[in-house]
Structures are given as structure tokens and as C-alpha cells.
Design a protein around this motif. Structure first.
Motif, PDB file in Angstrom:
ATOM      1  N   GLU A 179       0.816  -1.226   0.000  1.00 25.58           N
ATOM      2  CA  GLU A 179       0.000   0.000   0.000  1.00 25.58           C
ATOM      3  C   GLU A 179       0.843   1.267   0.000  1.00 25.58           C
ATOM      4  O   GLU A 179       0.505   2.265  -0.664  1.00 25.58           O
ATOM      5  CB  GLU A 179      -0.947   0.030   1.213  1.00 25.58           C
ATOM      6  CG  GLU A 179      -1.941  -1.108   1.268  1.00 25.58           C
ATOM      7  CD  GLU A 179      -1.473  -2.275   2.119  1.00 25.58           C
ATOM      8  OE1 GLU A 179      -2.324  -3.057   2.546  1.00 25.58           O
ATOM      9  OE2 GLU A 179      -0.248  -2.395   2.350  1.00 25.58           O
ATOM     10  N   ALA A 180       1.944   1.260   0.740  1.00 26.77           N
ATOM     11  CA  ALA A 180       2.766   2.468   0.860  1.00 26.77           C
ATOM     12  C   ALA A 180       3.409   2.856  -0.470  1.00 26.77           C
ATOM     13  O   ALA A 180       3.696   4.033  -0.705  1.00 26.77           O
ATOM     14  CB  ALA A 180       3.848   2.260   1.924  1.00 26.77           C
ATOM     15  N   ALA A 181       3.616   1.902  -1.361  1.00 28.24           N
ATOM     16  CA  ALA A 181       4.293   2.188  -2.623  1.00 28.24           C
ATOM     17  C   ALA A 181       3.485   3.155  -3.478  1.00 28.24           C
ATOM     18  O   ALA A 181       4.035   4.093  -4.072  1.00 28.24           O
ATOM     19  CB  ALA A 181       4.540   0.887  -3.386  1.00 28.24           C
ATOM     20  N   SER A 182       2.178   2.945  -3.561  1.00 30.10           N
ATOM     21  CA  SER A 182       1.365   3.827  -4.400  1.00 30.10           C
ATOM     22  C   SER A 182       1.157   5.187  -3.760  1.00 30.10           C
ATOM     23  O   SER A 182       0.978   6.190  -4.460  1.00 30.10           O
ATOM     24  CB  SER A 182       0.013   3.172  -4.700  1.00 30.10           C
ATOM     25  OG  SER A 182      -0.682   2.870  -3.517  1.00 30.10           O
ATOM     26  N   ILE A 183       1.176   5.246  -2.444  1.00 27.84           N
ATOM     27  CA  ILE A 183       1.091   6.546  -1.768  1.00 27.84           C
ATOM     28  C   ILE A 183       2.302   7.399  -2.143  1.00 27.84           C
ATOM     29  O   ILE A 183       2.178   8.572  -2.523  1.00 27.84           O
ATOM     30  CB  ILE A 183       0.999   6.364  -0.238  1.00 27.84           C
ATOM     31  CG1 ILE A 183      -0.303   5.651   0.139  1.00 27.84           C
ATOM     32  CG2 ILE A 183       1.090   7.712   0.468  1.00 27.84           C
ATOM     33  CD1 ILE A 183      -0.357   5.192   1.584  1.00 27.84           C
ATOM     34  N   ASP A 184       3.485   6.797  -2.082  1.00 33.35           N
ATOM     35  CA  ASP A 184       4.695   7.550  -2.426  1.00 33.35           C
ATOM     36  C   ASP A 184       4.781   7.833  -3.919  1.00 33.35           C
ATOM     37  O   ASP A 184       5.336   8.861  -4.331  1.00 33.35           O
ATOM     38  CB  ASP A 184       5.938   6.794  -1.952  1.00 33.35           C
ATOM     39  CG  ASP A 184       6.240   7.049  -0.486  1.00 33.35           C
ATOM     40  OD1 ASP A 184       5.780   8.074   0.040  1.00 33.35           O
ATOM     41  OD2 ASP A 184       6.931   6.228   0.132  1.00 33.35           O
ATOM     42  N   ALA A 185       4.257   6.942  -4.750  1.00 34.38           N
ATOM     43  CA  ALA A 185       4.239   7.215  -6.185  1.00 34.38           C
ATOM     44  C   ALA A 185       3.435   8.474  -6.479  1.00 34.38           C
ATOM     45  O   ALA A 185       3.870   9.355  -7.240  1.00 34.38           O
ATOM     46  CB  ALA A 185       3.656   6.029  -6.944  1.00 34.38           C
ATOM     47  N   ALA A 186       2.252   8.591  -5.865  1.00 36.44           N
ATOM     48  CA  ALA A 186       1.421   9.779  -6.058  1.00 36.44           C
ATOM     49  C   ALA A 186       2.084  11.013  -5.457  1.00 36.44           C
ATOM     50  O   ALA A 186       2.065  12.104  -6.048  1.00 36.44           O
ATOM     51  CB  ALA A 186       0.046   9.559  -5.431  1.00 36.44           C
ATOM     52  N   ARG A 187       2.693  10.842  -4.292  1.00 42.77           N
ATOM     53  CA  ARG A 187       3.328  11.981  -3.608  1.00 42.77           C
ATOM     54  C   ARG A 187       4.469  12.552  -4.439  1.00 42.77           C
ATOM     55  O   ARG A 187       4.583  13.776  -4.624  1.00 42.77           O
ATOM     56  CB  ARG A 187       3.848  11.519  -2.244  1.00 42.77           C
ATOM     57  CG  ARG A 187       4.616  12.585  -1.461  1.00 42.77           C
ATOM     58  CD  ARG A 187       5.047  12.047  -0.103  1.00 42.77           C
ATOM     59  NE  ARG A 187       5.966  10.931  -0.205  1.00 42.77           N
ATOM     60  CZ  ARG A 187       7.283  11.053  -0.343  1.00 42.77           C
ATOM     61  NH1 ARG A 187       7.837  12.262  -0.416  1.00 42.77           N
ATOM     62  NH2 ARG A 187       8.061   9.985  -0.398  1.00 42.77           N
ATOM     63  N   ILE A 188       5.312  11.698  -4.972  1.00 38.40           N
ATOM     64  CA  ILE A 188       6.485  12.164  -5.710  1.00 38.40           C
ATOM     65  C   ILE A 188       6.084  12.710  -7.077  1.00 38.40           C
ATOM     66  O   ILE A 188       6.629  13.718  -7.548  1.00 38.40           O
ATOM     67  CB  ILE A 188       7.524  11.043  -5.810  1.00 38.40           C
ATOM     68  CG1 ILE A 188       8.126  10.787  -4.425  1.00 38.40           C
ATOM     69  CG2 ILE A 188       8.611  11.373  -6.825  1.00 38.40           C
ATOM     70  CD1 ILE A 188       9.032   9.603  -4.332  1.00 38.40           C
ATOM     71  N   ALA A 189       5.112  12.068  -7.732  1.00 38.88           N
ATOM     72  CA  ALA A 189       4.653  12.579  -9.024  1.00 38.88           C
ATOM     73  C   ALA A 189       4.070  13.971  -8.873  1.00 38.88           C
ATOM     74  O   ALA A 189       4.358  14.882  -9.676  1.00 38.88           O
ATOM     75  CB  ALA A 189       3.612  11.630  -9.620  1.00 38.88           C
ATOM     76  N   MET A 190       3.252  14.171  -7.835  1.00 41.15           N
ATOM     77  CA  MET A 190       2.678  15.485  -7.612  1.00 41.15           C
ATOM     78  C   MET A 190       3.757  16.512  -7.298  1.00 41.15           C
ATOM     79  O   MET A 190       3.735  17.648  -7.800  1.00 41.15           O
ATOM     80  CB  MET A 190       1.666  15.440  -6.469  1.00 41.15           C
ATOM     81  CG  MET A 190       1.017  16.794  -6.235  1.00 41.15           C
ATOM     82  SD  MET A 190       0.189  16.932  -4.657  1.00 41.15           S
ATOM     83  CE  MET A 190       0.043  18.719  -4.581  1.00 41.15           C
ATOM     84  N   ALA A 191       4.730  16.126  -6.473  1.00 44.78           N
ATOM     85  CA  ALA A 191       5.791  17.059  -6.098  1.00 44.78           C
ATOM     86  C   ALA A 191       6.632  17.469  -7.306  1.00 44.78           C
ATOM     87  O   ALA A 191       7.058  18.625  -7.416  1.00 44.78           O
ATOM     88  CB  ALA A 191       6.688  16.425  -5.031  1.00 44.78           C
ATOM     89  N   ARG A 192       6.851  16.546  -8.228  1.00 45.18           N
ATOM     90  CA  ARG A 192       7.621  16.875  -9.432  1.00 45.18           C
ATOM     91  C   ARG A 192       6.875  17.918 -10.279  1.00 45.18           C
ATOM     92  O   ARG A 192       7.488  18.849 -10.799  1.00 45.18           O
ATOM     93  CB  ARG A 192       7.885  15.617 -10.251  1.00 45.18           C
ATOM     94  CG  ARG A 192       8.983  14.720  -9.678  1.00 45.18           C
ATOM     95  CD  ARG A 192       9.191  13.489 -10.544  1.00 45.18           C
ATOM     96  NE  ARG A 192       9.487  13.832 -11.918  1.00 45.18           N
ATOM     97  CZ  ARG A 192      10.680  14.202 -12.382  1.00 45.18           C
ATOM     98  NH1 ARG A 192      11.716  14.273 -11.542  1.00 45.18           N
ATOM     99  NH2 ARG A 192      10.863  14.486 -13.660  1.00 45.18           N
ATOM    100  N   ILE A 193       5.568  17.739 -10.411  1.00 47.50           N
ATOM    101  CA  ILE A 193       4.803  18.703 -11.201  1.00 47.50           C
ATOM    102  C   ILE A 193       4.702  20.038 -10.468  1.00 47.50           C
ATOM    103  O   ILE A 193       4.880  21.106 -11.067  1.00 47.50           O
ATOM    104  CB  ILE A 193       3.400  18.136 -11.511  1.00 47.50           C
ATOM    105  CG1 ILE A 193       3.528  16.923 -12.441  1.00 47.50           C
ATOM    106  CG2 ILE A 193       2.514  19.201 -12.156  1.00 47.50           C
ATOM    107  CD1 ILE A 193       2.221  16.190 -12.682  1.00 47.50           C
TER     108      ILE A 193
END
Length: 402
Positions: A179-193
């Protein structure tokens, strides 16, 4: 991996412009909206008895994976994810747009692939019968496993197949860690944008819950729901999760990029935060969720919260304690309708939050305990929460476009 940290004054607004979901309830936004409003649940209590699963709905793969050869070389979890990713690209209006797809980032979560169950069973039977030499295991693995199996186990094969089938060929990152993997995927993608490092990204995950090897794995930890289905909040006397098969992907992009191409947004992704409580003492999950709540930003007094609550105790009971401290929020647990989809649970929550905001209505509760209540007013803010069955917590804030 260190995340970009834009200052508030320089942060770029991030829009959700594409949603692709394919689950036990069907495919596409209209089908899911109708199913949610009809309070429909699709479970199979017989095939893996005493364990319960939410099976993937029958779908014609050709619509998003046109080549039969591509379909054959993928395992089920890859087909599910590649299909849902195609739906998201269609929804965003970028399917086939090579100029955009060629620079679209892909940040997703995935598991480690599927085992060859007949080989596992043959090896275990060999041990049970005895007379096995010290080299028995290595010999059987080398001789029985097909040469391509090790490649097929790689978690980044999902991203690879999305790139091959749909042409998404910007930077690619795959996170493992349930579960934590997709949370961080969304977090980092948003932060990059938000920091200006990226203009547009595809995020999401997929999961095949119809696997006897997974059910055995989770049974070792006593995580499986057994014997009879019950909604997430009604599992106090019989805790556990019912595995679900699902793919959920979103296209997120900067407001400027979306406006330049005339894209219509579903909602705004305002913040994503994550934590990892050690869970050595009772109450740590509750405290972790409270800390994440305080980091989200300005919240409505009366809003909505979509949670990926697993139904597994003690974590679900600690999440209920957190929810009791915020009684003004209309709660919805995705695990009741979709089962627990591990890496997919958080992006599925994001997708349903954006869909609800775009439709101007929160879908009705599906809960006999009374924890979930009706919400009559259109939601303008929805918190998406996730607490992993054994590790990892996260939250996101999805808002209407102002």
C-alpha cells in the motif's frame, strides 16, 4: 528518494485530467458510478473457499491491448494495469498523442509478479515424499521453471508493457512496498509537477487478487477474510481483507499544461503526505493519521473521506478511532465494494474522489454499522486516506477546481 519541495509561493497547481479504473465492478467511469450508486458488490465465496475474493469483471482486452501477442506475454496483473492505464489516457484525451506521451512521466506501484503454482506444488510434494537430495530444490527450480518466468516476475514489467502498448516513454519509476508504494508514487509525481520538474504524469497501480499463492502468503499473517463476506466496518468479529483484482490509473498535470491543450479537469490534487508508524505500541496508527491530517492543509469542517481501510485488526480499529475524532466527515470505505487491492487501493481512492467531485455528489454509503452516513451537499474537498495492513500510512487532498 528525496522529493522535490517547492515553496508555497512557487508551487504549481496540479490537476487530475484522466481517470482509468477497471475492477470487479466493471470498467470505465460511468459503469463504476452506476455500480456505486446501486451499492453493488461482486464477490466470489466459492472458488478459493474459505477465502473470499472480488474477481475482475469480464473485459474485452482488445479495446486497450489490441495485439494478442502482447496479451499473451503478460501476466494477469500486467493486463489489468495496462488496460486501466489505457482508459486513463483515453479519459485525458492524450491516447495516441506521441508528442505528449513521449515526455509523459510514469510513476507507478507494482508487486513482484506471480508464482508458477504447479511447480511450487510439485516441489512441496517432492519434499513431503522424502528421499530428497540436498540439491533437490535447485535442480527442480532450474529444470521446471520456464526461462522467461524470472523476467516476468519483475515489478517494472507493468511500466514496460504500458510503454510498449500505449507509447508512454518519458521517465519511468516503479515502487514496490504494497500500500505504501502507491502513496509515495502519487506523492512524488505530484511534487515533481508542483516544483516544475514535470508537466504531466501517469500514476497508478494494478493488482490480481485471484491468486492461491497470495492467499497462502497472507494466511500466514492471518490477514484473509474467511467464510462469509461482510462490509469493512462490520468485520469486528471476523477481521481480515478480501483480496480484489483492480487497476486504477490517473493522468495528472500542471494547470498551465492542461489549459494549453484545452483539457477539462476532474479535480485538483492539492497535497499528498505519507508516514510509516513503527506500530510497536497500540495507538500508533491513530497518531500517524492525525499527524498526516494536520499536514494536509485547510480542510472543510464538513467534508468527505474515502479510505482504503483493510478490515484487518488492529489497524482498522485504530483507523476507526481516528475517524471518530472527525465526526463531520462522510466516510466511504473502498474495501467493501472493491476488496483490498494492495498497491491499487490508494490510486483507486484518488480516482473515486476526483470522480465524485466532478459529478457533484458523493456516492452513497454501503455500510450496515452506521459509521458511513449520507452526504447531501456536493463535495468540494475529499480526503483520501490509506493505512497499510501491516505498514505505511498516507493521505491526499482532492479538491474542486476554483
Amino acid at each position: 528518494m528525496a522529493e522535490p519541495k517547492p515553496s508555497n509561493s512557487d508551487a504549481v497547481e496540479v490537476w487530475i485530467t484522466g481517470i482509468g479504473i477497471a475492477t470487479s465492478l466493471g470498467e470505465g467511469l460511468d459503469a463504476h458510478w452506476d455500480a456505486l450508486n446501486a451499492q453493488r458488490v461482486n464477490v466470489d465465496e466459492k472458488r478459493f473457499a474459505p477465502y473470499i475474493v472480488h474477481p475482475w469483471a469480464p473485459i474485452k482486452l482488445d479495446a486497450q491491448i489490441p495485439k494478442k501477442g502482447d496479451q499473451r506475454q503478460m501476466e494477469a496483473w500486467q493486463r489489468i494495469g495496462t488496460y486501466a492505464a489505457g482508459l486513463a489516457l483515453d479519459s485525458a484525451g492524450v491516447k495516441g498523442n506521441q508528442e505528449i506521451l513521449g515526455r509523459m512521466d510514469m510513476i507507478i506501484a507494482a508487486g513482484g509478479g506471480e508464482r508458477d503454482v504447479p511447480v511450487d506444488l510439485a516441489i512441496l510434494n517432492g519434499y513431503v515424499k522424502g528421499n530428497s537430495s540436498p540439491a533437490f530444490l535447485n535442480e527442480r527450480l532450474m529444470n521446471d521453471l520456464r526461462p522467461t518466468l524470472f523476467l516476468a516476475q519483475l515489478s517494472n514489467l507493468l511500466a514496460g508493457n504500458i510503454a510498449i502498448v500505449h507509447g508512454v516513454s518519458g521517465s519511468s519509476r516503479t515502487f514496490m512496498g504494497e500500500e505504501a508504494a502507491s502513496i509515495d508514487a502519487a506523492r512524488i509525481a505530484m511534487a515533481r509537477i508542483a516544483s516544475g520538474q514535470s508537466d504531466i504524469a501517469l500514476i497508478g497501480a494494478s493488482h490480481n487478487g485471484e491468486r492461491s499463492d497470495l492467499l497462502i502468503l497472507y494466511e500466514f499473517g492471518d490477514y484473509n477474510l474467511k467464510d462469509k463476506f461482510a462490509p469493512v466496518w462490520a468485520r469486528t468479529e471476523n477481521s481480515g481483507f478480501a483480496l480484489g483484482s483492480a487497476g486504477a490509473f490517473l493522468v495528472i498535470e500542471s494547470r498551465a499544461h492542461a489549459e494549453a491543450r484545452g483539457a477539462k479537469p476532474y479535480a485538483r490534487l492539492t497535497n499528498v503526505v505519507s508516514d510509516r508508524a513503527q506500530r510497536k505500541q497500540p495507538g500508533e496508527v491513530t497518531r500517524s493519521l492525525e499527524g498526516l491530517w494536520s499536514r494536509l492543509g485547510i480542510l472543510d469542517d464538513n467534508g468527505a473521506l474515502i479510505t482504503g481501510a483493510t478490515g484487518v485488526d488492529p489497524v482498522t480499529s485504530e483507523e476507526k478511532t481516528f475517524l471518530s475524532q472527525h465526526p463531520g466527515y462522510a466516510v466511504r470505505a473502498t474495501g467493501t465494494m472493491f476488496g483490498h487491492t494492495l498497491e491499487t487501493q490508494f490510486p483507486l481512492g484518488l480516482a473515486l474522489a476526483a470522480l465524485s467531485i466532478s459529478r457533484g455528489k458523493l456516492f452513497p454509503p454501503n455500510d450496515p454499522t452506521g459509521l458511513e452516513v449520507e452526504m447531501s451537499k456536493p463535495p468540494t474537498q475529499i480526503v483520501v486516506a490509506g493505512a497499510g495492513h501491516w505498514r505505511g500510512e498516507g493521505m491526499a487532498l482532492v479538491e474542486a477546481i476554483r
